[in-house]
Design an enzyme around this catalytic site. Structure first.
Site, PDB file in Angstrom:
ATOM      1  N   CYS A  79       1.022  -0.879   0.228  1.00 32.47           N
ATOM      2  CA  CYS A  79      -0.180  -0.379  -0.335  1.00 32.47           C
ATOM      3  C   CYS A  79       1.152   1.413   0.592  1.00 32.47           C
ATOM      4  CB  CYS A  79      -0.673  -0.182   1.332  1.00 32.47           C
ATOM      5  SG  CYS A  79      -2.874   0.920   1.289  1.00 32.47           S
ATOM      6  N   HIS A 181      -3.905  -4.375  -0.663  1.00 30.80           N
ATOM      7  CA  HIS A 181      -3.743  -4.454   1.447  1.00 30.80           C
ATOM      8  C   HIS A 181      -3.688  -6.373   0.434  1.00 30.80           C
ATOM      9  CE1 HIS A 181      -3.166  -1.201   3.874  1.00 30.80           C
ATOM     10  NE2 HIS A 181      -4.338  -0.692   2.378  1.00 30.80           N
ATOM     11  N   GLU A 183      -3.157  -8.861   2.728  1.00 27.81           N
ATOM     12  CA  GLU A 183      -3.115  -9.356   4.029  1.00 27.81           C
ATOM     13  C   GLU A 183      -4.451  -9.498   4.318  1.00 27.81           C
ATOM     14  OE1 GLU A 183      -2.556  -4.986   5.316  1.00 27.81           O
ATOM     15  OE2 GLU A 183      -1.625  -6.387   3.533  1.00 27.81           O
TER      16      GLU A 183
END
Length: 201
Positions: A79, A181, A183
């Site tokens: 990011c 992102h 994750e």
């Protein structure tokens, strides 16, 4: 050991959890020694570019990060962390980044709502081991108002369409950036992180 860089900006816990499932040597750290001892670096980031660069400079880690990247250590910017890898940002002014990749961070120029927030589809631009197992119908989670304007478009692996093509995954040799992102992007994000981990091995 995989070093997740803690400089006061970033979603560290979720990044840690995602990597811990792949490699239990992962460590959140703000120590220069860990940067040199690590086998890979993760540079997360959320918020404003200038604030993040100021914090990174205050941490005293800029020199060691750039040295390790220049010597070929696998590095992943996530990011805002991806944006920091580039030369310059025009977010609320004009600010220098780490400059390990060539390009600038500019305002997202689209007729659609900004910030670009939510799930969006990846479009493959270039074949690379980092994109192994990722098709053109895979969705990942974005939150950003500024995007990359790269000098070298051949470094783009995936884009996302949001009125304009947004570079979503980039790679130059050992340095990788993901504008979204991973994750927080379910199985697709975890697959991309696994592919990065395979690159480390």
């Amino acid at each position: 050991m995989i070093a997740i860089i803690d400089y006061g900006v970033g979603n560290l816990k979720s990044v840690y959890k995602a990597f811990y499932n792949l490699d239990d040597t992962v460590k959140i750290t703000s120590k220069e020694k860990d940067i040199y001892d690590s086998k890979a670096l993760i540079l997360p980031g959320v918020g404003a570019f200038k604030d993040a660069m100021d914090r990174l400079k205050t941490s005293g880690l800029v020199g060691s990060l750039k040295e390790n990247m220049s010597k070929g250590k696998p590095t992943l910017g996530i990011c805002l962390g991806m944006q920091l890898l580039y030369e310059k940002s025009y977010e609320d002014g004009e600010w220098e980044g780490l400059g390990v990749l060539q390009g600038e961070i500019v305002a997202l120029n689209t007729s659609l709502k900004v910030p670009h927030m939510g799930w969006n589809r990846l479009k493959k631009w270039k074949e690379d081991p980092l994109g192994e197992g990722i098709g053109d119908e895979e969705y990942v989670y974005f939150v950003h108002s500024y995007c990359l304007q790269p000098k070298n478009k051949e470094e783009i692996l995936f884009c996302a369409e949001y009125g304009v093509d947004i570079p979503a995954v980039v790679r130059k040799e050992n340095i990788v950036g993901m504008q979204f992102h991973p994750e927080k992007s379910g199985k697709t994000g975890l697959r991309l992180l696994k592919n990065f981990w395979e690159m480390i091995k």
